[in-house]
Design a protein around this motif. Structure first.
Motif, PDB file in Angstrom:
ATOM      1  N   MET A 212       0.832  -1.209   0.000  1.00 22.43           N
ATOM      2  CA  MET A 212       0.000   0.000   0.000  1.00 22.43           C
ATOM      3  C   MET A 212       0.870   1.263   0.000  1.00 22.43           C
ATOM      4  O   MET A 212       0.518   2.286  -0.569  1.00 22.43           O
ATOM      5  CB  MET A 212      -0.932   0.011   1.218  1.00 22.43           C
ATOM      6  CG  MET A 212      -1.908  -1.157   1.280  1.00 22.43           C
ATOM      7  SD  MET A 212      -2.996  -1.311  -0.160  1.00 22.43           S
ATOM      8  CE  MET A 212      -4.139   0.043   0.113  1.00 22.43           C
ATOM      9  N   LYS A 213       2.021   1.158   0.650  1.00 21.65           N
ATOM     10  CA  LYS A 213       2.894   2.325   0.802  1.00 21.65           C
ATOM     11  C   LYS A 213       3.793   2.552  -0.432  1.00 21.65           C
ATOM     12  O   LYS A 213       4.063   3.689  -0.814  1.00 21.65           O
ATOM     13  CB  LYS A 213       3.773   2.115   2.046  1.00 21.65           C
ATOM     14  CG  LYS A 213       4.554   3.323   2.509  1.00 21.65           C
ATOM     15  CD  LYS A 213       5.103   3.114   3.911  1.00 21.65           C
ATOM     16  CE  LYS A 213       6.132   1.981   3.935  1.00 21.65           C
ATOM     17  NZ  LYS A 213       6.736   1.787   5.267  1.00 21.65           N
ATOM     18  N   LEU A 214       4.231   1.450  -1.058  1.00 25.78           N
ATOM     19  CA  LEU A 214       5.278   1.563  -2.077  1.00 25.78           C
ATOM     20  C   LEU A 214       4.811   1.347  -3.511  1.00 25.78           C
ATOM     21  O   LEU A 214       5.481   1.769  -4.445  1.00 25.78           O
ATOM     22  CB  LEU A 214       6.398   0.544  -1.781  1.00 25.78           C
ATOM     23  CG  LEU A 214       7.169   0.745  -0.484  1.00 25.78           C
ATOM     24  CD1 LEU A 214       8.102  -0.435  -0.241  1.00 25.78           C
ATOM     25  CD2 LEU A 214       7.965   2.043  -0.533  1.00 25.78           C
ATOM     26  N   CYS A 215       3.693   0.644  -3.684  1.00 26.80           N
ATOM     27  CA  CYS A 215       3.325   0.197  -5.038  1.00 26.80           C
ATOM     28  C   CYS A 215       2.259   1.074  -5.683  1.00 26.80           C
ATOM     29  O   CYS A 215       1.400   1.630  -5.006  1.00 26.80           O
ATOM     30  CB  CYS A 215       2.823  -1.248  -4.993  1.00 26.80           C
ATOM     31  SG  CYS A 215       4.081  -2.410  -4.442  1.00 26.80           S
ATOM     32  N   ASP A 216       2.320   1.163  -6.998  1.00 31.04           N
ATOM     33  CA  ASP A 216       1.290   1.848  -7.775  1.00 31.04           C
ATOM     34  C   ASP A 216       0.156   0.885  -8.115  1.00 31.04           C
ATOM     35  O   ASP A 216      -1.012   1.235  -8.061  1.00 31.04           O
ATOM     36  CB  ASP A 216       1.895   2.397  -9.070  1.00 31.04           C
ATOM     37  CG  ASP A 216       3.027   3.364  -8.784  1.00 31.04           C
ATOM     38  OD1 ASP A 216       2.728   4.489  -8.333  1.00 31.04           O
ATOM     39  OD2 ASP A 216       4.200   3.005  -8.972  1.00 31.04           O
ATOM     40  N   ARG A 217       0.546  -0.337  -8.486  1.00 33.39           N
ATOM     41  CA  ARG A 217      -0.442  -1.383  -8.749  1.00 33.39           C
ATOM     42  C   ARG A 217      -0.024  -2.647  -8.023  1.00 33.39           C
ATOM     43  O   ARG A 217       1.136  -2.801  -7.635  1.00 33.39           O
ATOM     44  CB  ARG A 217      -0.547  -1.659 -10.266  1.00 33.39           C
ATOM     45  CG  ARG A 217      -1.196  -0.535 -11.054  1.00 33.39           C
ATOM     46  CD  ARG A 217      -1.399  -0.903 -12.523  1.00 33.39           C
ATOM     47  NE  ARG A 217      -0.142  -1.034 -13.241  1.00 33.39           N
ATOM     48  CZ  ARG A 217       0.090  -1.926 -14.204  1.00 33.39           C
ATOM     49  NH1 ARG A 217      -0.846  -2.814 -14.530  1.00 33.39           N
ATOM     50  NH2 ARG A 217       1.248  -1.952 -14.846  1.00 33.39           N
ATOM     51  N   ALA A 218      -0.988  -3.531  -7.842  1.00 34.64           N
ATOM     52  CA  ALA A 218      -0.711  -4.819  -7.202  1.00 34.64           C
ATOM     53  C   ALA A 218      -1.357  -5.924  -8.017  1.00 34.64           C
ATOM     54  O   ALA A 218      -2.533  -5.833  -8.378  1.00 34.64           O
ATOM     55  CB  ALA A 218      -1.253  -4.836  -5.773  1.00 34.64           C
ATOM     56  N   SER A 219      -0.569  -6.945  -8.337  1.00 38.57           N
ATOM     57  CA  SER A 219      -1.070  -8.129  -9.021  1.00 38.57           C
ATOM     58  C   SER A 219      -1.055  -9.282  -8.032  1.00 38.57           C
ATOM     59  O   SER A 219      -0.011  -9.576  -7.432  1.00 38.57           O
ATOM     60  CB  SER A 219      -0.187  -8.468 -10.226  1.00 38.57           C
ATOM     61  OG  SER A 219      -0.264  -7.460 -11.211  1.00 38.57           O
ATOM     62  N   VAL A 220      -2.212  -9.896  -7.845  1.00 40.55           N
ATOM     63  CA  VAL A 220      -2.342 -10.973  -6.852  1.00 40.55           C
ATOM     64  C   VAL A 220      -2.499 -12.304  -7.573  1.00 40.55           C
ATOM     65  O   VAL A 220      -3.300 -12.435  -8.505  1.00 40.55           O
ATOM     66  CB  VAL A 220      -3.550 -10.726  -5.925  1.00 40.55           C
ATOM     67  CG1 VAL A 220      -3.728 -11.888  -4.936  1.00 40.55           C
ATOM     68  CG2 VAL A 220      -3.371  -9.405  -5.168  1.00 40.55           C
TER      69      VAL A 220
END
Length: 254
Positions: A212-220
């Motif tokens: 949440m702090k470092l990423c622009d997007r997250a792929s799960v």
């Protein structure tokens, strides 16, 4: 800015599949990465995120699918191929030589030599100071073995090595896993600096707060498949946790 207006991705992993002993570790997964972006890769152990990214680092070769770098299809058969495409991997273990100082580690295997063929330690230290001034201005311990450095300082050396040798795409495997709060903050600042310089970073991560702090997007990923990719600013911790545990994309991001 919508992704459609961002031009060509730095990396596209398209429809990647890889099996081990008849079991699909990665099952038709597609993810991409743009310059100046951090994409988090999440999922339980065995979800397939590390296997997927090892196809990009050259450690594994996919059975199906293709890899595009700057819009062009490439063949990555080894870590050497990946480095030739300016892809560098920072593993949790960091692969540093504990008995050597920062400069010797930065140029390990790629030493600068003078006109007489001797290793030019003065120039190597000067180059190390230059890159560290850009990445971590507070770094001062240039003349001690890296075994004497803190975890965050060791990360700085590993990242500096990648950036010095023109990495454009950085794979980071849980870079703050063994670090305390201060050290974690140091690495977070390094990542922001790399973003500002236009690098693209794949961040393999377990800690949702870091994502949440470092990423622009997250792929799960779950069970070898992609649950989905979300814009971090549009979802909550709980949304991402639901993707990891339940394997469902949040309704608002669907």
């Amino acid at each position: 800015m919508s992704r459609s207006n961002r031009g060509t991705p730095l990396v596209e992993l398209r429809d990647i599949s890889i099996s081990f002993g008849g079991i699909k570790a990665v099952d038709h997964v597609s993810v991409d990465l743009y310059p100046g972006e951090v994409v988090g890769l999440l999922g339980h152990n065995g979800a397939g995120k590390s296997t997927l990214i090892k196809c990009l680092s050259g450690a594994y070769q996919a059975d199906d699918g293709e890899i595009l770098i700057n819009g062009e299809k490439v063949d990555i058969s080894s870590p050497r191929d990946a480095r030739a495409l300016n892809i560098e991997t920072i593993y949790q273990t960091l692969a540093l030589a504990d008995n050597l100082d920062a400069a010797s580690n930065l140029f390990l295997g790629r030493e600068i030599v003078n006109s007489f063929g001797f290793v030019d330690e003065t120039r190597m230290e000067a180059e190390t100071r230059k890159i560290m001034a850009r990445l971590n201005p507070n770094f001062r311990k240039f003349n001690v073995p890296v075994s004497a450095l803190s975890g965050g300082q060791r990360q700085s050396v590993a990242i500096a090595r990648a950036v010095y040798f023109n990495a454009r795409i950085l794979i980071m495997d849980e870079p703050t896993a063994a670090l305390g709060p201060h050290e974690t903050q140091m690495v977070a600042e390094l990542i922001r600096e790399l973003k500002a310089q236009g690098l693209g970073i794949f961040l393999i991560e377990h800690d949702i707060h870091n994502v949440m702090k470092l990423c622009d997007r997250a792929s799960v990923m779950k069970n070898g498949q992609l649950v989905g990719t979300v814009n971090v600013g549009e979802v909550t911790d709980e949304d991402i946790l639901g993707m990891i545990i339940m394997g469902k994309k949040p309704a608002k991001a669907a």
